[in-house]
Design a protein around this motif. Structure first.
Motif, mmCIF file in Angstrom:
data_model
loop_
_atom_site.group_PDB
_atom_site.id
_atom_site.type_symbol
_atom_site.label_atom_id
_atom_site.label_comp_id
_atom_site.label_asym_id
_atom_site.label_seq_id
_atom_site.Cartn_x
_atom_site.Cartn_y
_atom_site.Cartn_z
ATOM 1 N N SER A 581 0.819 -1.241 0.083
ATOM 2 C CA SER A 581 0.047 0.074 0.140
ATOM 3 C C SER A 581 0.886 1.334 0.010
ATOM 4 C CB SER A 581 -0.975 0.081 1.374
ATOM 5 O OG SER A 581 -1.780 1.183 1.163
ATOM 6 N N HIS A 584 2.353 1.850 -3.589
ATOM 7 C CA HIS A 584 1.288 2.608 -4.385
ATOM 8 C C HIS A 584 1.126 3.893 -3.969
ATOM 9 C CE1 HIS A 584 -2.264 3.498 -6.486
ATOM 10 N NE2 HIS A 584 -2.932 3.847 -5.532
ATOM 11 N N ARG A 587 4.147 6.247 -5.291
ATOM 12 C CA ARG A 587 4.070 6.359 -6.470
ATOM 13 C C ARG A 587 3.086 7.399 -6.877
ATOM 14 N NH1 ARG A 587 2.191 2.244 -8.762
ATOM 15 N NH2 ARG A 587 2.846 2.654 -10.825
ATOM 16 N N VAL A 695 -0.356 7.333 -12.601
ATOM 17 C CA VAL A 695 -0.839 6.423 -11.468
ATOM 18 C C VAL A 695 -2.317 6.202 -11.111
ATOM 19 C CG1 VAL A 695 -0.014 5.673 -9.236
ATOM 20 C CG2 VAL A 695 1.687 6.594 -10.694
ATOM 21 N N ASP A 699 -3.503 2.748 -11.691
ATOM 22 C CA ASP A 699 -3.851 2.032 -10.404
ATOM 23 C C ASP A 699 -4.723 2.480 -9.379
ATOM 24 O OD1 ASP A 699 -1.849 0.121 -11.141
ATOM 25 O OD2 ASP A 699 -0.173 1.521 -10.616
ATOM 26 N N ARG A 704 -7.834 2.314 -2.726
ATOM 27 C CA ARG A 704 -7.347 1.350 -3.940
ATOM 28 C C ARG A 704 -7.935 0.157 -3.611
ATOM 29 N NH1 ARG A 704 -3.165 -2.119 -4.815
ATOM 30 N NH2 ARG A 704 -2.665 -1.793 -2.494
#
Length: 742
Positions: A581, A584, A587, A695, A699, A704
């Motif tokens: 996590s 992500h 990024r 991103v 993603d 998320r």
């Protein structure tokens, strides 16, 4: 009113007079006192030392340098001490600061302000005190007792007038009184009072001049101070001297002092030459002249073009004392300077000697920067835009007890290559090896002394351990149990502020963001406050009760009485899920802007080289406090799999007394899917510049997955094995009840 041994009565300032002083002089937070007759003005702590100062035992070998502030005191101290102790300019103690050699006897009364870091917290200074005054109590006056213990022949500095000293002073010791033009004094004292935090004046020169005229400055009245000395000018132990004469007729005045002090220096010594002591010619040529060096405004003994190795200073060609102070304080930010001793350097003083710094800078470094105003530094930073001051590492001590060190060399290059958001640099805090952006140092002490309230609930987590989720749960349980609160439509960080967020906001990646969104909210919530002192920090302070506050800081970087004041909910999460996590997140968010692979990020994780790391130490500090009645330690996985059970535990811990029906509605309202849907529905385009949009498209954004076990799906067997080994290594002493123990 209180009577002193000097015959004066003392009265505390009150009402409008005190309010005006404390408004304009932030350093007078403890109050001020007036002494009559005379209307002498002093900080309230003068009363602690007044009688001991009055009955101070002067010796026949003493020379007292007495002046009103900013009348040439330090200059005269150096002249007198050098003539008496160092006529050949070869005394080993000459490298010490002048106030170490010639103590400021009443300095203790200026150190009580809350604006200052206590000298008792300065290890170097306290070591000196204990060596010089073994068995003495620092509370009885550090500098007062060090003045008493100074070896003969003593040169002692004071700004006190004759009437506040023992009546037999002139019958015992010699006094050199320096007078200076009031126009020059007021300008110099104005600068000094803005610079030094025990005064911390924030007004204009015009306001300060009015204080001067009104005899409302500390150590005032100016003319009475001088008159008391002038009336004693014919005493054989008194030498009354004008600053202007020493400047314009230097050798003549040195000859007069030579006669008064009975130092019997030769003309050559007075002018800076050397008598035959066996020193080499090269040593002679490197020494300053009395008239051109020690008795004129000091510059620096550091070669201005010299580029030094790591741990040393390179000073730009910037000129005067003021600039040197700015250079150092810009980096030390009011706190003690700590040093890297190199091989062969036994202590701080050895290191300072190795740096070849001027004496006045050595004194600043030893005492620390607790006296220098951050406002002054801020106002003068434009002088230094192109000055590269430090080639090596610098350290500074924080109120938390940690020492800060800048990352340098390959370690910094690697971080900035992989995390493009860290363009301003990073710092390490020890003990702990905590890693933060360099801007953490701007806010560190204010974060540490943040005033929590008994009604606060603090959500503390390592990043990506369920923080936002827990913020929403707690805020809803406390403020919105019926799901009808009008502020619920605001983002959760607007309702439950992120205390330490300011340090993440200042990098080039975010420079294009329109500040109006944040400043509008800040100005409404914090009218009259300066955004430079921390938007989120001040908004956290101004948030109305009951406050729910988010932090990723560990316990050791927050006030020690946190748990004795507020409630803390600490959320722990599986390291495998956290690393995926956080990868992500790093990024996605431009203040990190990580551009490497998951494998590289995992290596940073297990090396404790990610922001807010080390992961296990952060958790361990909380785990050890899990039995405190104001502490609720919860595992993310339990909240996911046994949601209602955990909400019931929270209900009891928070004393929210929600019904089963209300808890059930809160559970639905704060579920991941509902929170994600609300966030997408309430899209705020003004926040887009915070995110890497590539991103986001590939993603997803901030919300998320929110799953348990996603790490095992994303991590390779090798990465999982590496984390398992690392977990086993760090959780051995957590105990069997700890969920993640291997």
């Amino acid at each position: 009113m209180m009577a002193l041994m000097s015959g004066h009565t003392m009265e505390k300032l009150q009402g409008e007079e005190l309010e005006r002083q404390q408004r304009d002089f932030k350093g007078y937070d403890k109050g001020l006192v007036r002494l009559n007759p005379g209307r002498w003005l002093f900080p309230v702590d003068y009363t602690k030392f007044a009688d001991n100062l009055y009955k101070f035992k002067f010796r026949t070998s003493d020379v007292v340098v007495m002046t009103w502030p900013k009348a040439g005191t330090t200059w005269t101290q150096e002249i007198v001490w050098t003539m008496r102790n160092n006529p050949n300019l070869d005394h080993p103690l000459a490298k010490m600061g002048v106030n170490d050699r010639s103590p400021f006897m009443e300095f203790d009364m200026l150190l009580g302000s809350k604006k200052l870091t206590p000298l008792e917290d300065n290890a170097s200074f306290m070591d000196t005190f204990r060596k010089q005054c073994p068995g003495k109590d620092p509370k009885d006056g550090l500098t007062l007792q060090m003045s008493e213990a100074a070896p003969d022949p003593r040169t002692i500095k004071t700004h006190l007038p004759f009437s506040l000293h023992t009546p037999d002073l002139l019958d015992t010791a010699k006094v050199v009184y320096v007078a200076r033009s009031p126009k020059d004094v007021v300008v110099s004292y104005y600068h000094h009072s803005r610079l030094i935090l025990c005064h911390d004046f924030n007004g204009s020169l015009d306001q300060f001049t009015q204080y001067f005229f009104d005899d409302d400055l500390v150590f005032g009245p100016y003319w009475l101070h001088m008159k008391e000395a002038w009336e004693k000018r014919d005493h054989p132990n008194m030498h009354f001297i004008f600053y202007e004469d020493v400047k314009t007729n230097n050798m003549v005045e040195l000859q007069k002092l030579n006669k008064f002090l009975n130092t019997n220096l030769t003309e050559e010594q007075l002018s800076g030459g050397r008598s035959g002591t066996g020193s080499s010619a090269s040593a002679r040529s490197s020494r300053p002249r009395l008239t051109n060096g020690l008795t004129s405004t000091p510059k620096t003994s550091v070669p201005l073009s010299d580029t030094r190795a790591e741990g040393k200073l390179q000073l730009a060609r910037l000129g005067d004392i003021r600039v040197y102070v700015i250079i150092l304080t810009r980096f030390c930010c009011r706190y003690q300077f700590q040093h890297h001793p190199e091989p062969g350097q036994k202590n701080v003083q050895d290191h300072l000697n190795h740096l070849q710094l001027p004496c006045f800078l050595q004194q600043l470094l030893i005492l620390g920067f607790s006296f220098v105003s951050r406002d002054f530094v801020s106002q003068c930073e434009s002088d230094l835009n192109n000055a590269h001051v430090f080639n090596g590492k610098y350290r500074m001590a924080l109120m938390s007890g940690q020492v800060v060190e800048t990352l340098q060399g390959e370690e910094l290059e690697r971080q900035q290559r992989d995390f493009e958001g860290y363009d301003k640099g990073l710092v390490r805090l020890n003990p702990g090896r905590w890693l933060f952006p360099v801007d953490y140092t701007k806010f560190a002490d204010n974060l540490y002394k943040f005033k929590f309230r008994t009604s606060d609930v603090v959500v503390m987590t390592w990043p990506k351990a369920g923080t936002t989720w827990m913020q929403e749960i707690i805020w809803t349980m406390r403020n919105n149990p019926n799901l009808d609160h009008p502020l619920a439509k605001m983002g959760v960080n607007a309702r439950a502020p992120f205390l330490d967020c300011d340090m993440l906001m200042e990098n080039k990646k975010l420079s294009s963001i329109n500040d109006s969104f944040f400043l509008e909210a800040f100005n409404k919530q914090c009218p009259g406050k300066d955004p430079k002192d921390g938007l989120l920090l001040q908004m956290s302070e101004a948030t109305p009760d009951p406050r729910t506050i988010k932090t990723h800081l560990p316990f050791s970087l927050l006030t020690p009485d946190l748990l004795d004041t507020a409630k803390v909910v600490y959320v722990a999460r599986s390291p495998k899920d956290v690393v995926v996590s956080y990868y992500h997140h790093s990024r996605l968010i431009l203040c990190h802007d990580f551009n490497g692979s998951l494998d590289q990020f995992t290596q940073y994780f297990v090396d404790d080289d990610l922001l807010y790391g080390p992961y296990w130490l952060h958790m361990k500090e909380a785990w050890e406090k899990r039995d405190h009645p104001n502490m609720h330690f919860v595992f993310y996985e339990d909240v996911k799999t046994n949601n209602m059970v955990e909400l019931q535990k929270l209900n009891k811990f928070l004393n929210t007394n929600l019904t089963e029906e209300q808890l059930s509605e809160v559970a639905k309202y704060t579920s991941f899917s509902v929170m994600k849907a609300r966030a997408e529905e309430d899209d705020k385009p003004e926040l887009d510049p915070f995110f890497n949009q590539d991103v986001v498209k590939a993603d997803g954004g901030h919300f998320r997955k929110g799953e348990v076990g996603d790490g095992k799906k994303r991590l390779s067997p090798e990465q999982q094995a590496k984390i398992d080994q690392w977990t086993h290594q760090h959780t051995k002493d957590f105990g069997a009840s700890f969920r993640y123990s291997c």
